[in-house]
Motif scaffolding. Structure first.
Motif, PDB file in Angstrom:
ATOM      1  N   ARG A  29       0.776  -1.244   0.030  1.00  0.00           N
ATOM      2  CA  ARG A  29      -0.027  -0.032  -0.002  1.00  0.00           C
ATOM      3  C   ARG A  29       0.832   1.347   0.054  1.00  0.00           C
ATOM      4  O   ARG A  29       2.073   1.120   0.422  1.00  0.00           O
ATOM      5  CB  ARG A  29      -0.776   0.097   1.362  1.00  0.00           C
ATOM      6  N   ASN A  30       0.414   2.271  -0.280  1.00  0.00           N
ATOM      7  CA  ASN A  30       0.858   3.558  -0.390  1.00  0.00           C
ATOM      8  C   ASN A  30       0.764   4.249   0.786  1.00  0.00           C
ATOM      9  O   ASN A  30      -0.321   5.054   1.114  1.00  0.00           O
ATOM     10  CB  ASN A  30       0.242   4.655  -1.559  1.00  0.00           C
ATOM     11  N   TYR A  31       2.058   4.338   1.897  1.00  0.00           N
ATOM     12  CA  TYR A  31       1.758   5.029   3.056  1.00  0.00           C
ATOM     13  C   TYR A  31       1.777   6.398   2.787  1.00  0.00           C
ATOM     14  O   TYR A  31       1.646   7.029   3.990  1.00  0.00           O
ATOM     15  CB  TYR A  31       2.852   4.343   3.941  1.00  0.00           C
ATOM     16  N   LEU A  32       2.049   6.992   2.226  1.00  0.00           N
ATOM     17  CA  LEU A  32       2.128   8.626   1.769  1.00  0.00           C
ATOM     18  C   LEU A  32       0.811   8.995   1.407  1.00  0.00           C
ATOM     19  O   LEU A  32       0.543  10.219   1.776  1.00  0.00           O
ATOM     20  CB  LEU A  32       2.912   8.781   0.599  1.00  0.00           C
ATOM     21  N   GLU A  33      -0.156   8.420   1.432  1.00  0.00           N
ATOM     22  CA  GLU A  33      -1.710   8.692   1.326  1.00  0.00           C
ATOM     23  C   GLU A  33      -2.316   8.893   2.691  1.00  0.00           C
ATOM     24  O   GLU A  33      -2.723   8.102   3.381  1.00  0.00           O
ATOM     25  CB  GLU A  33      -2.535   7.864   0.299  1.00  0.00           C
ATOM     26  N   VAL A  34      -1.976  10.120   3.081  1.00  0.00           N
ATOM     27  CA  VAL A  34      -2.730  10.417   4.615  1.00  0.00           C
ATOM     28  C   VAL A  34      -4.060  10.169   4.794  1.00  0.00           C
ATOM     29  O   VAL A  34      -4.769  10.524   3.880  1.00  0.00           O
ATOM     30  CB  VAL A  34      -2.031  11.839   5.128  1.00  0.00           C
ATOM     31  N   GLY A  35      -4.519   9.623   5.915  1.00  0.00           N
ATOM     32  CA  GLY A  35      -5.961   9.323   6.089  1.00  0.00           C
ATOM     33  C   GLY A  35      -6.655   8.178   5.450  1.00  0.00           C
ATOM     34  O   GLY A  35      -7.557   7.752   5.528  1.00  0.00           O
ATOM     35  N   SER A  36      -5.536   7.610   4.670  1.00  0.00           N
ATOM     36  CA  SER A  36      -6.490   6.259   3.920  1.00  0.00           C
ATOM     37  C   SER A  36      -5.917   5.003   4.733  1.00  0.00           C
ATOM     38  O   SER A  36      -5.137   5.068   5.515  1.00  0.00           O
ATOM     39  CB  SER A  36      -5.680   6.206   2.451  1.00  0.00           C
ATOM     40  N   GLU A  37      -6.469   4.169   4.145  1.00  0.00           N
ATOM     41  CA  GLU A  37      -6.455   2.575   5.061  1.00  0.00           C
ATOM     42  C   GLU A  37      -6.532   1.450   4.075  1.00  0.00           C
ATOM     43  O   GLU A  37      -7.592   1.495   3.288  1.00  0.00           O
ATOM     44  CB  GLU A  37      -7.112   2.758   6.399  1.00  0.00           C
ATOM     45  N   VAL A  38      -6.202   0.273   4.683  1.00  0.00           N
ATOM     46  CA  VAL A  38      -6.476  -0.704   4.000  1.00  0.00           C
ATOM     47  C   VAL A  38      -7.996  -1.380   4.519  1.00  0.00           C
ATOM     48  O   VAL A  38      -8.335  -1.168   5.596  1.00  0.00           O
ATOM     49  CB  VAL A  38      -5.619  -2.125   4.205  1.00  0.00           C
ATOM     50  N   HIS A  39      -8.622  -1.679   3.637  1.00  0.00           N
ATOM     51  CA  HIS A  39     -10.260  -1.921   4.040  1.00  0.00           C
ATOM     52  C   HIS A  39     -10.590  -3.539   3.693  1.00  0.00           C
ATOM     53  O   HIS A  39     -10.080  -3.966   2.781  1.00  0.00           O
ATOM     54  CB  HIS A  39     -11.354  -1.089   3.286  1.00  0.00           C
ATOM     55  N   GLY A  53      -3.067   2.879  -3.225  1.00  0.00           N
ATOM     56  CA  GLY A  53      -1.996   3.019  -3.986  1.00  0.00           C
ATOM     57  C   GLY A  53      -1.958   1.876  -5.114  1.00  0.00           C
ATOM     58  O   GLY A  53      -2.411   0.739  -4.810  1.00  0.00           O
ATOM     59  N   GLY A  54      -1.778   2.208  -6.558  1.00  0.00           N
ATOM     60  CA  GLY A  54      -1.997   1.303  -7.324  1.00  0.00           C
ATOM     61  C   GLY A  54      -0.601   0.354  -7.634  1.00  0.00           C
ATOM     62  O   GLY A  54       0.227   0.331  -6.606  1.00  0.00           O
ATOM     63  N   MET A  55      -0.626  -0.367  -8.870  1.00  0.00           N
ATOM     64  CA  MET A  55       0.740  -0.900  -9.008  1.00  0.00           C
ATOM     65  C   MET A  55       1.742   0.047  -8.818  1.00  0.00           C
ATOM     66  O   MET A  55       1.823   1.048  -9.310  1.00  0.00           O
ATOM     67  CB  MET A  55       0.920  -1.523 -10.392  1.00  0.00           C
ATOM     68  N   TYR A  56       2.989  -0.614  -8.388  1.00  0.00           N
ATOM     69  CA  TYR A  56       4.134   0.354  -8.136  1.00  0.00           C
ATOM     70  C   TYR A  56       4.707   0.870  -9.642  1.00  0.00           C
ATOM     71  O   TYR A  56       5.089   2.146  -9.560  1.00  0.00           O
ATOM     72  CB  TYR A  56       5.160  -0.545  -7.400  1.00  0.00           C
ATOM     73  N   ASP A  57       4.604   0.198 -10.571  1.00  0.00           N
ATOM     74  CA  ASP A  57       5.051   0.523 -11.801  1.00  0.00           C
ATOM     75  C   ASP A  57       4.306   1.293 -12.524  1.00  0.00           C
ATOM     76  O   ASP A  57       4.536   1.926 -13.820  1.00  0.00           O
ATOM     77  CB  ASP A  57       5.663  -0.662 -12.469  1.00  0.00           C
ATOM     78  N   GLY A  58       2.897   1.688 -12.151  1.00  0.00           N
ATOM     79  CA  GLY A  58       2.120   2.417 -12.622  1.00  0.00           C
ATOM     80  C   GLY A  58       0.984   1.880 -13.700  1.00  0.00           C
ATOM     81  O   GLY A  58       0.105   2.294 -14.300  1.00  0.00           O
ATOM     82  N   THR A  59       1.449   0.480 -13.973  1.00  0.00           N
ATOM     83  CA  THR A  59       0.482  -0.204 -14.966  1.00  0.00           C
ATOM     84  C   THR A  59      -0.985  -0.840 -14.074  1.00  0.00           C
ATOM     85  O   THR A  59      -1.119  -0.492 -12.849  1.00  0.00           O
ATOM     86  CB  THR A  59       1.159  -1.585 -15.244  1.00  0.00           C
ATOM     87  N   SER A  71       8.338  -8.988  -9.251  1.00  0.00           N
ATOM     88  CA  SER A  71       8.056  -8.400  -7.940  1.00  0.00           C
ATOM     89  C   SER A  71       8.765  -7.085  -7.723  1.00  0.00           C
ATOM     90  O   SER A  71       9.884  -6.947  -8.009  1.00  0.00           O
ATOM     91  CB  SER A  71       8.530  -9.346  -6.871  1.00  0.00           C
ATOM     92  N   ARG A  72       8.007  -5.843  -7.382  1.00  0.00           N
ATOM     93  CA  ARG A  72       8.522  -4.617  -7.016  1.00  0.00           C
ATOM     94  C   ARG A  72       7.900  -4.115  -5.987  1.00  0.00           C
ATOM     95  O   ARG A  72       6.699  -3.650  -5.850  1.00  0.00           O
ATOM     96  CB  ARG A  72       8.396  -3.697  -8.387  1.00  0.00           C
ATOM     97  N   ARG A  73       8.674  -3.955  -4.816  1.00  0.00           N
ATOM     98  CA  ARG A  73       8.227  -3.591  -3.605  1.00  0.00           C
ATOM     99  C   ARG A  73       8.092  -2.211  -3.338  1.00  0.00           C
ATOM    100  O   ARG A  73       9.182  -1.513  -3.265  1.00  0.00           O
ATOM    101  CB  ARG A  73       8.980  -4.614  -2.666  1.00  0.00           C
ATOM    102  N   ARG A  74       7.014  -1.498  -3.081  1.00  0.00           N
ATOM    103  CA  ARG A  74       6.820  -0.117  -2.622  1.00  0.00           C
ATOM    104  C   ARG A  74       7.534  -0.046  -1.279  1.00  0.00           C
ATOM    105  O   ARG A  74       8.235   1.147  -1.159  1.00  0.00           O
ATOM    106  CB  ARG A  74       5.450   0.277  -2.705  1.00  0.00           C
ATOM    107  N   ASN A  75       7.443  -1.002  -0.532  1.00  0.00           N
ATOM    108  CA  ASN A  75       8.117  -0.716   1.006  1.00  0.00           C
ATOM    109  C   ASN A  75       8.878  -1.869   1.329  1.00  0.00           C
ATOM    110  O   ASN A  75       8.523  -2.841   1.938  1.00  0.00           O
ATOM    111  CB  ASN A  75       6.770  -0.839   1.991  1.00  0.00           C
ATOM    112  N   ASP A 121      -4.505   5.108  -7.920  1.00  0.00           N
ATOM    113  CA  ASP A 121      -4.249   5.123  -6.557  1.00  0.00           C
ATOM    114  C   ASP A 121      -5.164   4.029  -5.574  1.00  0.00           C
ATOM    115  O   ASP A 121      -5.261   4.366  -4.342  1.00  0.00           O
ATOM    116  CB  ASP A 121      -4.782   6.677  -6.087  1.00  0.00           C
ATOM    117  N   SER A 122      -5.340   3.075  -6.264  1.00  0.00           N
ATOM    118  CA  SER A 122      -5.847   2.084  -5.218  1.00  0.00           C
ATOM    119  C   SER A 122      -5.897   0.596  -5.986  1.00  0.00           C
ATOM    120  O   SER A 122      -5.727   0.479  -7.380  1.00  0.00           O
ATOM    121  CB  SER A 122      -7.441   2.450  -5.136  1.00  0.00           C
ATOM    122  N   PHE A 123      -6.075  -0.549  -5.148  1.00  0.00           N
ATOM    123  CA  PHE A 123      -5.865  -1.949  -5.631  1.00  0.00           C
ATOM    124  C   PHE A 123      -6.908  -2.548  -5.062  1.00  0.00           C
ATOM    125  O   PHE A 123      -7.173  -2.376  -3.609  1.00  0.00           O
ATOM    126  CB  PHE A 123      -4.671  -2.123  -5.173  1.00  0.00           C
TER     127      PHE A 123
END
Length: 214
Positions: A29-39, A53-59, A71-75, A121-123
């Protein structure tokens, strides 16, 4: 982390795949999106895991060959922590594991394939209820729905359906204003139209979900 606390002891979902989906959501997940969370949302026929946060490579994941996604890990630090806790391995094979193990489930058929969807911005991961039978559910579900559907609710259904136009999409806030209700109650009413009445359909991911007439 005990996945049984999430999905219980039933055989509706493969616990390994539910855990894999949840772990992937927390790691990528994209932890830079303040106020968002995993549902995590559970429905009669499916379990949905949404993460910011979508796919790390933008696809878009729905346009990829899921068996050949590198595999490309955002975190990477968080990924390493989960690896040390033995909740994942270092190969980054989440898509393959979820698809592969689902397809060897005794109740599997092609309609039960997990679904993956992403935008910028979402998965969203959708895991199908392996015991769900839409035809038998409708027969038993109609009675259940009738018990819960009051005259007032039926009136709200009618108000929504009269408001909606064919081939037009509507957001949750439009219905909140229409019914003069809070979002939580509005979602319950929309769920009734989705699951029991089969009059509307949901379009898109949870964060930007829209509704349209069938």
């Amino acid at each position: 982390m005990n996945i049984t606390d999430l999905i219980g002891e039933s055989t509706e979902y493969d616990k390994k795949q539910a855990l894999e989906g949840l772990v992937n959501a927390l790691i990528h997940r994209n932890y830079l999106e303040v106020g968002s969370e995993v549902h995590i949302d559970m429905f009669d026929d499916r379990l949905e895991i949404y993460s910011p946060g979508g796919m790390y490579d933008g696809t878009k994941v729905q346009e990829r060959d899921l068996l050949h996604v590198p595999s490309r890990r955002r975190n990477p630090i968080i990924a390493d922590i989960f690896n040390r806790l033995k909740f994942m391995d270092r190969r980054g094979s989440g898509f393959k594991k979820i698809l592969g193990d689902y397809r060897i489930h005794p109740l599997y058929n092609s309609s039960k394939d997990p679904m993956f969807n992403s935008d910028n911005d979402s998965f969203l991961l959708v895991l199908k209820n392996m015991n769900y039978d839409s035809s038998s559910y409708k027969k038993s579900g109609d009675k259940k729905a009738a018990i819960k559907t009051t005259t007032k609710t039926l009136s709200q259904y009618e108000k929504i359906l009269n408001y909606m136009e064919k081939d037009k999409e509507y957001g949750i806030q439009e219905f909140c204003e229409l019914l003069q209700l809070k979002e939580s109650r509005t979602r319950e009413i929309l769920k009734g139209l989705l699951d029991y009445e089969n009059k509307i359909e949901a379009v898109g991911l949870k964060k930007n979900r829209k509704y349209k007439l069938l």
